[in-house]
Design a protein around this motif. Structure first.
Motif, mmCIF file in Angstrom:
data_model
loop_
_atom_site.group_PDB
_atom_site.id
_atom_site.type_symbol
_atom_site.label_atom_id
_atom_site.label_comp_id
_atom_site.label_asym_id
_atom_site.label_seq_id
_atom_site.Cartn_x
_atom_site.Cartn_y
_atom_site.Cartn_z
ATOM 1 N N LYS A 129 -3.214 1.360 -2.768
ATOM 2 C CA LYS A 129 -3.568 0.295 -3.709
ATOM 3 C C LYS A 129 -2.686 0.346 -4.952
ATOM 4 N N GLU A 130 -2.407 1.568 -5.417
ATOM 5 C CA GLU A 130 -1.540 1.699 -6.592
ATOM 6 C C GLU A 130 -0.147 1.139 -6.295
ATOM 7 N N LEU A 131 0.406 1.527 -5.136
ATOM 8 C CA LEU A 131 1.765 1.076 -4.794
ATOM 9 C C LEU A 131 1.849 -0.445 -4.699
ATOM 10 N N LEU A 132 0.756 -1.072 -4.273
ATOM 11 C CA LEU A 132 0.761 -2.527 -4.133
ATOM 12 C C LEU A 132 0.888 -3.241 -5.475
ATOM 13 N N THR A 133 0.628 -2.511 -6.574
ATOM 14 C CA THR A 133 0.693 -3.163 -7.886
ATOM 15 C C THR A 133 2.131 -3.291 -8.409
ATOM 16 N N TYR A 134 3.073 -2.578 -7.767
ATOM 17 C CA TYR A 134 4.457 -2.641 -8.267
ATOM 18 C C TYR A 134 5.235 -3.759 -7.589
ATOM 19 N N GLU A 135 6.251 -4.270 -8.303
ATOM 20 C CA GLU A 135 7.135 -5.290 -7.748
ATOM 21 C C GLU A 135 7.925 -4.728 -6.566
ATOM 22 N N GLU A 136 8.141 -5.530 -5.534
ATOM 23 C CA GLU A 136 9.062 -5.180 -4.454
ATOM 24 C C GLU A 136 10.438 -4.926 -5.077
ATOM 25 N N ASP A 137 11.287 -4.151 -4.414
ATOM 26 C CA ASP A 137 12.659 -3.930 -4.908
ATOM 27 C C ASP A 137 12.741 -3.287 -6.294
ATOM 28 N N THR A 138 11.657 -2.659 -6.759
ATOM 29 C CA THR A 138 11.761 -1.796 -7.934
ATOM 30 C C THR A 138 11.456 -0.388 -7.452
ATOM 31 N N ALA A 139 11.749 0.607 -8.309
ATOM 32 C CA ALA A 139 11.467 1.987 -7.930
ATOM 33 C C ALA A 139 9.997 2.137 -7.535
ATOM 34 N N PRO A 194 -2.612 -10.755 5.635
ATOM 35 C CA PRO A 194 -3.296 -11.770 4.826
ATOM 36 C C PRO A 194 -4.244 -11.052 3.849
ATOM 37 N N ASP A 195 -4.396 -11.618 2.651
ATOM 38 C CA ASP A 195 -5.136 -10.949 1.567
ATOM 39 C C ASP A 195 -6.510 -10.419 1.963
ATOM 40 N N GLU A 196 -7.324 -11.293 2.635
ATOM 41 C CA GLU A 196 -8.703 -10.873 2.913
ATOM 42 C C GLU A 196 -8.720 -9.710 3.911
ATOM 43 N N ILE A 197 -7.815 -9.749 4.909
ATOM 44 C CA ILE A 197 -7.760 -8.655 5.879
ATOM 45 C C ILE A 197 -7.272 -7.377 5.199
ATOM 46 N N ALA A 198 -6.285 -7.512 4.303
ATOM 47 C CA ALA A 198 -5.742 -6.359 3.602
ATOM 48 C C ALA A 198 -6.859 -5.568 2.921
ATOM 49 N N GLU A 199 -7.742 -6.292 2.227
ATOM 50 C CA GLU A 199 -8.838 -5.611 1.521
ATOM 51 C C GLU A 199 -9.760 -4.875 2.474
ATOM 52 N N GLU A 200 -10.118 -5.565 3.580
ATOM 53 C CA GLU A 200 -10.984 -4.929 4.576
ATOM 54 C C GLU A 200 -10.339 -3.668 5.134
ATOM 55 N N VAL A 201 -9.029 -3.780 5.433
ATOM 56 C CA VAL A 201 -8.321 -2.644 6.031
ATOM 57 C C VAL A 201 -8.336 -1.449 5.085
ATOM 58 N N ILE A 202 -8.027 -1.685 3.813
ATOM 59 C CA ILE A 202 -7.993 -0.576 2.854
ATOM 60 C C ILE A 202 -9.375 0.069 2.746
ATOM 61 N N ALA A 203 -10.422 -0.777 2.777
ATOM 62 C CA ALA A 203 -11.787 -0.242 2.689
ATOM 63 C C ALA A 203 -12.117 0.648 3.883
ATOM 64 N N GLU A 204 -11.468 0.397 5.024
ATOM 65 C CA GLU A 204 -11.720 1.169 6.248
ATOM 66 C C GLU A 204 -11.018 2.525 6.266
ATOM 67 N N ILE A 205 -10.020 2.714 5.392
ATOM 68 C CA ILE A 205 -9.266 3.976 5.408
ATOM 69 C C ILE A 205 -10.180 5.115 4.959
ATOM 70 N N GLU A 206 -10.259 6.165 5.792
ATOM 71 C CA GLU A 206 -11.200 7.241 5.490
ATOM 72 C C GLU A 206 -10.765 8.115 4.318
ATOM 73 N N ASP A 207 -9.460 8.454 4.309
ATOM 74 C CA ASP A 207 -8.929 9.317 3.244
ATOM 75 C C ASP A 207 -8.869 8.503 1.943
ATOM 76 N N GLU A 208 -9.807 8.769 1.026
ATOM 77 C CA GLU A 208 -9.913 7.927 -0.168
ATOM 78 C C GLU A 208 -8.685 8.000 -1.077
ATOM 79 N N LYS A 209 -8.122 9.229 -1.167
ATOM 80 C CA LYS A 209 -6.926 9.417 -1.990
ATOM 81 C C LYS A 209 -5.792 8.551 -1.454
ATOM 82 N N HIS A 210 -5.636 8.557 -0.122
ATOM 83 C CA HIS A 210 -4.594 7.786 0.539
ATOM 84 C C HIS A 210 -4.781 6.291 0.245
#
Lengths: 449, 449
Positions: A126-136, A105-121
Motif C-alpha cells: 500500500k505504501e509503494l502504491l502512493t509513489y509516482e511511477e518512474d520515480t525512485a 481495477p480499483d475495487e478488486i485491488a482493495e479486496e486483494v490487498i485485504a486478503e493478503i495474510e502477511d499484514e506487514k507485506h
C-alpha cells in the motif's frame, strides 16, 4: 547448457492439460526455471496458461507472472479469484506486487490487498502504491537488510539471518540510527572480515549514495551507472530509509528508455509492440504520418510556386525526391548523434566549434555526393551547368540540414525539452520542406528562371 | 545529495595544477569519488589530466581511468611511462586491465605486462587477452570467490575472507570439484544461515547457469536478463571455472548494443560519438548518404520515363516528395517495430496473420491520409479525379511500404542476418524508389496518359 523451450515440450504440456495429468505436469514443470515457465505460458492460450498458474505453487508462478507481457498477465489475473491473486502477491517482492496491484481495477485491488495474510507485506504494498511511477519511490522495493549502528557484528549477523529470509539478494547492508535515519552502509565482505565483538558504528562506511523517494527514474539510472552501484537506498523527506532500488530493475528501465528513444526516432509516439492491437499501433503511428503528409503538401505548395521553371528546367522537379531524401538523411544522422551525446552528457565544447565541425562534415559529404551527381548528369546527358546547379544546391541543402539536425536538439535540451522528440519524422519533415525550398531558390539564382 | 562537478571546482583544480599545489590538490581530490574524478579529468586538457593521474594514488586513478572515453584514456596513457601504466593495471580488475592493455601498441603492451609485480595478476591479464572481444571470455573477469565442495562452512568462510580481498563484489560463491570443474554455487545468505561444521557439498545449489568462454556477448546478456542474474560463471571447454561476467559490465554492453541499433536506424554504420573526429564521422555517415543518393537518382530515372505525363498532369510531379516521404516513414515505422519485436523474441503467430494485420493498419492510416489529401486538393483547386488518383496511389504505396518494412527484417532474421541493418536508410531508400514507381504506374492506370 541452456534450457530450451521446445515445440515438443509445449505440445506435451498442452496434452497433459487436456487429460488433466496434474501429477505428471507438476513433475515436469517443477524442474523448470520460472523464466522458462513464463516462456511456456506465453505460448499457451489463456485457458491453458491459467490452468498452469492455478496448478503450480505460487512461489514459482508469482515469479513467472512477472516475466510475462503486461497484457497477458492482466488477462490471466482476470481469471483468478481475489484469494488466488492474493496468494501470488504474498510470494512477490513488494515492488513487483505493487506493480501488479496497480494494474488491477480499483475495487478488486482493495479486496486483494485485504486478503493478503502477511499484514506487514500488505502495508508495504500500500505504501509503494502512493509513489509516482518512474520515480525512485515507484521503482523501489521494501525488502532490504538494515542494522542499527549501536549493534555488534555478532548481533548484526543474527538479525541479518532473520531479515535475509525475505530478501532475494542482499547487496549492501544499510546502517541506520535509532530513529531509522540512513547513516551509511556495510558490505557483506566487511562483515565477514570483522571480529564478532566490534560495534557496527566502528566498521560501517558513513559515505553512502542514496536517492529520494521522488527522484526521477532516469536520474536514479544515471547515478547507479555512474557510480557502478548494484543497489541504492531510498530515503523519504525526513531522511528515513524506506526502500532500495536494485540494478535488475534498472536494467529493465534502461532497456525501456532505449526502446522508447528508438521508437521516437522511427516516428512511433507511444510504447507499442509488434503484437499490440491494430488500434494501439495506429494511435502511435498515424500522428507522425499526418505530420509527414503536411510536410509533403508543403512541398507541393512550394513547387506550385516554381511552376514557371517547368517549361525550361523540368529535370529540376525530377530531383526533388533526391533532395528531400538527402536533407532528411543528413538531418536524422546529425540529430541521432547529438541526441545520444546529450543523453550521455558528452556534448562538450563551444557551440561555435560544433558549428565549424558540422559545416566541415557536410562539406566533405556534400562535395563527394555532388561529384557523383555531376558524373550521373554526364552519363544521363544533362547540361553541365544544370548538373552543377543540382550539385551546388544539394551541397547547401546538406549543410543546412546538418545544422538543423544538430542545433534543434541542442536548443530543445537547453530549454529542458527531451531532445529525442526532434529526431525522426520531425527533422525529416522540416528538412524536406526547407530543403526543397532552398533547392529551388538556389537553382533560380544560378539558372535564372 | 549528489556531488556536483562545478565550474568553480574545475577552475580551482586548474589553478592548483598551475601553481603545483600538490598537497591541497590531493586533499580536495581524495574526498571525491572516482567517477567524479573522471568527470573532472574529462574537463581538463591532456597535460592537466595527466598531471592528476600521476599525482593521485593508482588505487583511485585506475578506476577513474576506466570511466574516461577510450580516446582520452589512450592519450593519457601515451604520456605515462611503462612503469606508471603497470602500476595502474596492478589496481584494476583483470577485465578492465585486459581492456586497457588491448588498447596499447603491441610492443608497449608486452613491456607493461612484464612490469606488473603481481605475477598471478599478469598471467590472468594475458589469459584474458587470448579471448575474442564480445564473447564471454572477452567480457569476464578472473576475480571471483570459489570454494571446493569438500570444505566445511568454517573453512570456506576462512578461505573466502582471503579471496574476497581482491573481489569488489562477491555476488555468488562458486563451488568446484578438486580439479576445478564448476559444480554449483552458494549464496552468501546460505553461508550465513548454515552451521559452521556443515560440508559445502551438503548445502550448495548444484543447479547453476553458466556460459562458455566463446558464448557471444549478446547471448550472455540475454541469459543474464532472462534469469535475472547479477553474475554468471564462465567455463572453458573442459568445464573448468575460469571467470565470471558481472551485471555492471552487462549494463554497459546492453547500452552499447541499444545505441548501435539506434545509430543503424539513423544511418550511421559505425559506433561513433558526437566528439569523434570529422573523418571518423564521415566514414560512418557517408556510405548511407551515397546509398540515399543512388535511390534519389533512381527516382530521377523513373520520372524521366514518365515525362510524357508532364504536359497534362504536372501536379503529379509536385507530389513525388510527399509520396517518397510517406513510403519512407511508413517503412521505418513498420521495420522499427518488427526489429524490436525480433530482438525481444516476441514476434509470434503466423506470417499470414501478420500480413493481414499490416494491411489493416495501412488501410486505416492510408484512408485517413487519403481523405486529407482530397480535402487539400479541394481547397487547392485540384480536379477531383486527380485528387482521388493521388489518394489511391498513396494508399497503395503505404500498404506496400508497410509490407516491405515488415517482411524484409523478418526474412533477414530467418536467414541469420541482423535485421537491424534493414531499418533506416535502407528501407527509406528502397521504399522511395519503389513508392515513386508504384505511384506513377497507378496514376497512369487511372488517368491514362
Amino acid at each position: 547448457m541452456q534450457f530450451q523451450v521446445t515445440t515438443e515440450l509445449i505440445e506435451q504440456v498442452q496434452h497433459l492439460i487436456q487429460i488433466e495429468g496434474d501429477v505428471r505436469l507438476r513433475q515436469i514443470l517443477d524442474e523448470i526455471h520460472f523464466a522458462d515457465i513464463a516462456e511456456i505460458l506465453s505460448e499457451l492460450n489463456l485457458a491453458d496458461a491459467t490452468y498452469i498458474i492455478k496448478l503450480l505453487d505460487s512461489e514459482k508462478t508469482s515469479e513467472a507472472l512477472m516475466e510475462l507481457e503486461e497484457d497477458f498477465r492482466e488477462r490471466i489475473l482476470d481469471n483468478l479469484s481475489v484469494k488466488e491473486i492474493a496468494e501470488e502477491l504474498e510470494e512477490m517482492d513488494t515492488d513487483d506486487a505493487a506493480d501488479v496491484v496497480a494494474e488491477l481495477p480499483d475495487e478488486i485491488a482493495e479486496e486483494v490487498i485485504a486478503e493478503i495474510e502477511d499484514e506487514k507485506h500488505a502495508e508495504d504494498i500500500k505504501e509503494l502504491l502512493t509513489y509516482e511511477e518512474d520515480t525512485a519511490g515507484g521503482l523501489m522495493a521494501k525488502e532490504l537488510v538494515k542494522v542499527k549502528e549501536t549493534w555488534t557484528v555478532a548481533g548484526c549477523v543474527r538479525e541479518m539471518r532473520r531479515q535475509a529470509e525475505n530478501v532475494t539478494r542482499v547487496h549492501s547492508i544499510y546502517v541506520t540510527d535509532k530513529e531509522g535515519k540512513l547513516k551509511g552502509r556495510l558490505s557483506l565482505k566487511d562483515l565477514l572480515t570483522a571480529s564478532t565483538k566490534t560495534h557496527i558504528s566502528e566498521v560501517y562506511i558513513p559515505k553512502v549514495d542514496y536517492v529520494n523517494v521522488d527522484t526521477e527514474g532516469e536520474e536514479v539510472a544515471r547515478i547507479m551507472q555512474k557510480y557502478d552501484l548494484e543497489a541504492i537506498p531510498v530515503v523519504d523527506h525526513d531522511g528515513l530509509l524506506v526502500g532500495r532500488v536494485t540494478i535488475d530493475d534498472m536494467v529493465d528501465f534502461i532497456k525501456d528508455e532505449a526502446e522508447k528513444d528508438y521508437q521516437l526516432a522511427a516516428g512511433i509516439s507511444q510504447d507499442v509492440e509488434a503484437d499490440d492491437s491494430v488500434w494501439e499501433l495506429t494511435r502511435a503511428r498515424l500522428p507522425w504520418l499526418i505530420l509527414g503528409l503536411f510536410g509533403g503538401l508543403g512541398s507541393v505548395f512550394i513547387m506550385e510556386g516554381y511552376e514557371e521553371a517547368l517549361a525550361k528546367y523540368k529535370e529540376l522537379f525530377f530531383f526533388t525526391p533526391l533532395i528531400a531524401a538527402m536533407a532528411g538523411n543528413v538531418g536524422v544522422q546529425s540529430s541521432a548523434i547529438i541526441v545520444q551525446g546529450l543523453a550521455n552528457d558528452i556534448v562538450k565544447g563551444s557551440l561555435f566549434n560544433r558549428l565549424l565541425k558540422e559545416i566541415s562534415l557536410s562539406l566533405i559529404s556534400g562535395i563527394t555526393l555532388g561529384i557523383l551527381v555531376i558524373l550521373f548528369g554526364f552519363f544521363d546527358g544533362m547540361d553541365l551547368i544544370f548538373s552543377f546547379t543540382i550539385a551546388i544546391s544539394m551541397l547547401c541543402v546538406i549543410i543546412v540540414a546538418a545544422l538543423v539536425g544538430t542545433f534543434v536538439p541542442i536548443i530543445l535540451d537547453k530549454r529542458g525539452i527531451d531532445p529525442a522528440i526532434a529526431t525522426g519524422p520531425f527533422i525529416t519533415t522540416s528538412n524536406d520542406i526547407f530543403g526543397i525550398f532552398l533547392f529551388f531558390s538556389i537553382a533560380k539564382l544560378i539558372l535564372g528562371f
